[in-house]
Design a protein around this motif. Structure first.
Motif, PDB file in Angstrom:
ATOM      1  N   ASP A  22       0.831  -1.205   0.000  1.00 12.51           N
ATOM      2  CA  ASP A  22       0.000   0.000   0.000  1.00 12.51           C
ATOM      3  C   ASP A  22       0.870   1.262   0.000  1.00 12.51           C
ATOM      4  O   ASP A  22       0.575   2.229  -0.712  1.00 12.51           O
ATOM      5  CB  ASP A  22      -0.942   0.014   1.204  1.00 12.51           C
ATOM      6  CG  ASP A  22      -2.085  -0.979   1.078  1.00 12.51           C
ATOM      7  OD1 ASP A  22      -2.353  -1.447  -0.056  1.00 12.51           O
ATOM      8  OD2 ASP A  22      -2.711  -1.296   2.114  1.00 12.51           O
ATOM      9  N   ILE A  25       2.349   1.688  -3.459  1.00 11.60           N
ATOM     10  CA  ILE A  25       1.325   2.185  -4.389  1.00 11.60           C
ATOM     11  C   ILE A  25       1.139   3.680  -4.197  1.00 11.60           C
ATOM     12  O   ILE A  25       1.060   4.442  -5.168  1.00 11.60           O
ATOM     13  CB  ILE A  25      -0.008   1.419  -4.202  1.00 11.60           C
ATOM     14  CG1 ILE A  25       0.148  -0.013  -4.711  1.00 11.60           C
ATOM     15  CG2 ILE A  25      -1.160   2.139  -4.908  1.00 11.60           C
ATOM     16  CD1 ILE A  25      -1.007  -0.925  -4.381  1.00 11.60           C
ATOM     17  N   HIS A  26       1.098   4.111  -2.938  1.00 11.05           N
ATOM     18  CA  HIS A  26       0.956   5.535  -2.640  1.00 11.05           C
ATOM     19  C   HIS A  26       2.144   6.328  -3.200  1.00 11.05           C
ATOM     20  O   HIS A  26       1.962   7.390  -3.815  1.00 11.05           O
ATOM     21  CB  HIS A  26       0.831   5.741  -1.125  1.00 11.05           C
ATOM     22  CG  HIS A  26       0.750   7.174  -0.723  1.00 11.05           C
ATOM     23  ND1 HIS A  26      -0.364   7.957  -0.950  1.00 11.05           N
ATOM     24  CD2 HIS A  26       1.652   7.977  -0.122  1.00 11.05           C
ATOM     25  CE1 HIS A  26      -0.138   9.167  -0.512  1.00 11.05           C
ATOM     26  NE2 HIS A  26       1.086   9.216   0.004  1.00 11.05           N
ATOM     27  N   CYS A  28       4.116   5.466  -5.685  1.00  6.91           N
ATOM     28  CA  CYS A  28       4.016   5.446  -7.158  1.00  6.91           C
ATOM     29  C   CYS A  28       2.984   6.450  -7.655  1.00  6.91           C
ATOM     30  O   CYS A  28       3.244   7.168  -8.643  1.00  6.91           O
ATOM     31  CB  CYS A  28       3.662   4.045  -7.645  1.00  6.91           C
ATOM     32  SG  CYS A  28       5.027   2.890  -7.564  1.00  6.91           S
ATOM     33  N   ASP A  29       1.841   6.518  -6.987  1.00  2.00           N
ATOM     34  CA  ASP A  29       0.811   7.485  -7.372  1.00  2.00           C
ATOM     35  C   ASP A  29       1.329   8.915  -7.225  1.00  2.00           C
ATOM     36  O   ASP A  29       1.123   9.758  -8.102  1.00  2.00           O
ATOM     37  CB  ASP A  29      -0.452   7.303  -6.518  1.00  2.00           C
ATOM     38  CG  ASP A  29      -1.214   6.038  -6.856  1.00  2.00           C
ATOM     39  OD1 ASP A  29      -0.955   5.441  -7.923  1.00  2.00           O
ATOM     40  OD2 ASP A  29      -2.068   5.632  -6.035  1.00  2.00           O
ATOM     41  N   ARG A  30       2.009   9.183  -6.124  1.00  2.00           N
ATOM     42  CA  ARG A  30       2.546  10.520  -5.875  1.00  2.00           C
ATOM     43  C   ARG A  30       3.598  10.869  -6.921  1.00  2.00           C
ATOM     44  O   ARG A  30       3.604  11.979  -7.470  1.00  2.00           O
ATOM     45  CB  ARG A  30       3.147  10.589  -4.473  1.00  2.00           C
ATOM     46  CG  ARG A  30       3.639  11.974  -4.083  1.00  2.00           C
ATOM     47  CD  ARG A  30       4.131  12.030  -2.647  1.00  2.00           C
ATOM     48  NE  ARG A  30       5.102  11.017  -2.317  1.00  2.00           N
ATOM     49  CZ  ARG A  30       6.412  11.078  -2.593  1.00  2.00           C
ATOM     50  NH1 ARG A  30       6.896  12.102  -3.250  1.00  2.00           N
ATOM     51  NH2 ARG A  30       7.225  10.110  -2.227  1.00  2.00           N
ATOM     52  N   THR A  32       3.894   9.603  -9.930  1.00  3.51           N
ATOM     53  CA  THR A  32       3.229   9.747 -11.226  1.00  3.51           C
ATOM     54  C   THR A  32       2.634  11.148 -11.364  1.00  3.51           C
ATOM     55  O   THR A  32       2.790  11.804 -12.408  1.00  3.51           O
ATOM     56  CB  THR A  32       2.127   8.685 -11.390  1.00  3.51           C
ATOM     57  OG1 THR A  32       2.727   7.392 -11.336  1.00  3.51           O
ATOM     58  CG2 THR A  32       1.376   8.848 -12.693  1.00  3.51           C
ATOM     59  N   GLU A  33       1.993  11.630 -10.304  1.00  5.73           N
ATOM     60  CA  GLU A  33       1.409  12.979 -10.327  1.00  5.73           C
ATOM     61  C   GLU A  33       2.508  14.036 -10.408  1.00  5.73           C
ATOM     62  O   GLU A  33       2.400  15.003 -11.174  1.00  5.73           O
ATOM     63  CB  GLU A  33       0.544  13.201  -9.085  1.00  5.73           C
ATOM     64  CG  GLU A  33      -0.051  14.585  -8.977  1.00  5.73           C
ATOM     65  CD  GLU A  33      -0.946  14.976 -10.132  1.00  5.73           C
ATOM     66  OE1 GLU A  33      -1.132  16.184 -10.359  1.00  5.73           O
ATOM     67  OE2 GLU A  33      -1.471  14.081 -10.835  1.00  5.73           O
TER      68      GLU A  33
END
Length: 77
Positions: A22, A25-26, A28-30, A32-33
């Protein structure tokens, strides 16, 4: 009861792994943004740079034209 201990240990390790996934994933999301924002920013900067180069060229041409006119005025008083 001895069969419960290994199961609990596996459950704890699985929960730790799940939490770590988790977190990844967080991250990676950050990232990516952040990457998207940086690409947008880069595009704006490239556009601004191109506009500044164009304006610089226009100013250079105008100054050269003024110098040419001044020199021609010196020759024909």
């Amino acid at each position: 009861m001895s069969a419960e201990k290994p199961t609990q240990s596996v459950d704890i390790e699985l929960k730790r792994l799940e939490n770590r996934i988790d977190e990844l994933i967080h991250v990676c999301d950050r990232l990516t943004e952040e990457n998207r924002q940086l690409r947008d920013q880069q595009q704006v900067l490239q556009t601004d740079h191109a506009q500044l180069l164009q304006k610089n060229e226009q100013v250079k041409n105008r100054v050269e034209a003024m110098i040419t006119r001044l020199k021609s005025m010196e020759k024909h008083p």
